[in-house]
Design a protein around this motif. Sequence first.
Motif, short mmCIF file in Angstrom:
data_model
loop_
_atom_site.label_atom_id
_atom_site.label_comp_id
_atom_site.label_asym_id
_atom_site.label_seq_id
_atom_site.Cartn_x
_atom_site.Cartn_y
_atom_site.Cartn_z
N GLN A 78 10.21 3.63 -5.61
CA GLN A 78 10.71 2.09 -5.62
C GLN A 78 11.62 1.91 -4.57
O GLN A 78 11.82 0.85 -4.03
CB GLN A 78 11.34 2.15 -6.92
N LEU A 79 12.40 2.99 -4.41
CA LEU A 79 13.75 2.56 -3.12
C LEU A 79 12.89 2.63 -1.88
O LEU A 79 13.40 1.63 -0.96
CB LEU A 79 14.76 3.90 -3.18
N TYR A 80 11.94 3.03 -1.43
CA TYR A 80 11.27 3.02 -0.39
C TYR A 80 10.66 1.70 -0.12
O TYR A 80 10.48 1.03 0.77
CB TYR A 80 10.35 4.23 0.16
N ARG A 81 10.00 1.44 -1.07
CA ARG A 81 9.51 -0.14 -1.13
C ARG A 81 10.63 -1.17 -0.91
O ARG A 81 10.13 -2.13 -0.07
CB ARG A 81 8.75 -0.38 -2.60
N VAL A 82 11.51 -1.03 -1.47
CA VAL A 82 12.97 -2.11 -1.30
C VAL A 82 13.19 -2.01 0.13
O VAL A 82 13.70 -2.87 0.89
CB VAL A 82 13.94 -1.89 -2.22
N MET A 83 13.37 -0.69 0.75
CA MET A 83 13.85 -0.38 2.00
C MET A 83 12.69 -1.06 3.20
O MET A 83 13.15 -1.61 4.06
CB MET A 83 13.95 1.00 2.41
N GLU A 84 11.60 -0.93 2.77
CA GLU A 84 10.57 -1.35 3.83
C GLU A 84 10.65 -2.94 3.99
O GLU A 84 10.67 -3.42 5.14
CB GLU A 84 9.13 -0.90 3.18
#
Length: 317
Positions: A78-84
């Motif tokens: 989830q965090l990586y989707r936000v960061m992308e």
Amino acid sequence: MRSRLTAQRLHNTCQHLLILAGMSILLAMPAWLLAGPVGVLWVFGLVMLTLYLGGRIPARLVLARSGAGALHRHQAPQLYRVMELLYRRAGISQPPWLFYVPSADLNAFAVGDARDGGIAITEGLLHSLPLRQLAGVLAHEVSHLRHGDTRVMSMAATMTRLTVWGAMLVQLALIALLPMVMAGEIRMPWLELLAVGLAPLASSLLQLALSRNREFTADLEAAALTRDPKALAEALSLLERRNGIWLTTLFGRRQLPGWLRYLQTHPPTGERIQRLMALAERQGPRPPSGRPYRPREPLVEARPERRGHRYWLGRRR
């Protein structure tokens, strides 16, 4: 919102330039007294060299001091989707890189820059904020990466250190020349010495002012990246409630004394929240997401191990 953000960026840029110009003048004063124009050229050459080398210090050297561990995509999807999404909106072409710090403190910080850097998040912050508010905090740190704030603050810190060292050298030279002064062979430049004596303090205050100014800019950038300034305002409010307990212990109140704000690296949280809420009011209410409510899921599915100096110093990415 875009026009206000552009105007605020221009205003902050002018403030940055004025602060750096003031720090440059303060740095030049002891160099001029010690060696004249040649001393000023040498000192600024050293500042530029430090800036050049500081911008190339790998992020892993900073992480080695914090005991962080690399947080991979499968551990925090989830965090990586936000960061992308944030990286794409910020125009950063490098893939995002997250780090996990096993600390109860509520903190997040950027390391490196947009070319070689990432964002570290503490265990305490992951436990305390929902994903929407955490996205606002991450956007704030992405703004620091985007604009190379770590490099700017490194230059400001170098200028302050050189000003302190220059003032100390002037004092040592004064001690060496004291017999000649007492004999009346040379005149004591009292006004210049007073200015040099106050230069380190003034440079430190300007360095803190530059840090506070860049924090305001990062807040506005975060609001533009997430298009949800209220989320960051709510996160800051929670952080202030948790981290502001020391004010009650130290001063018997949560409200900062007026003079203490000039000794802080961050602006007063109340002012930051007020600016963000004003942006949220002009932006209007957010449309409903249409997603069904779900119990809060863990943002990090597997905690990475704490890594020491040897791990990070031998790592390339």
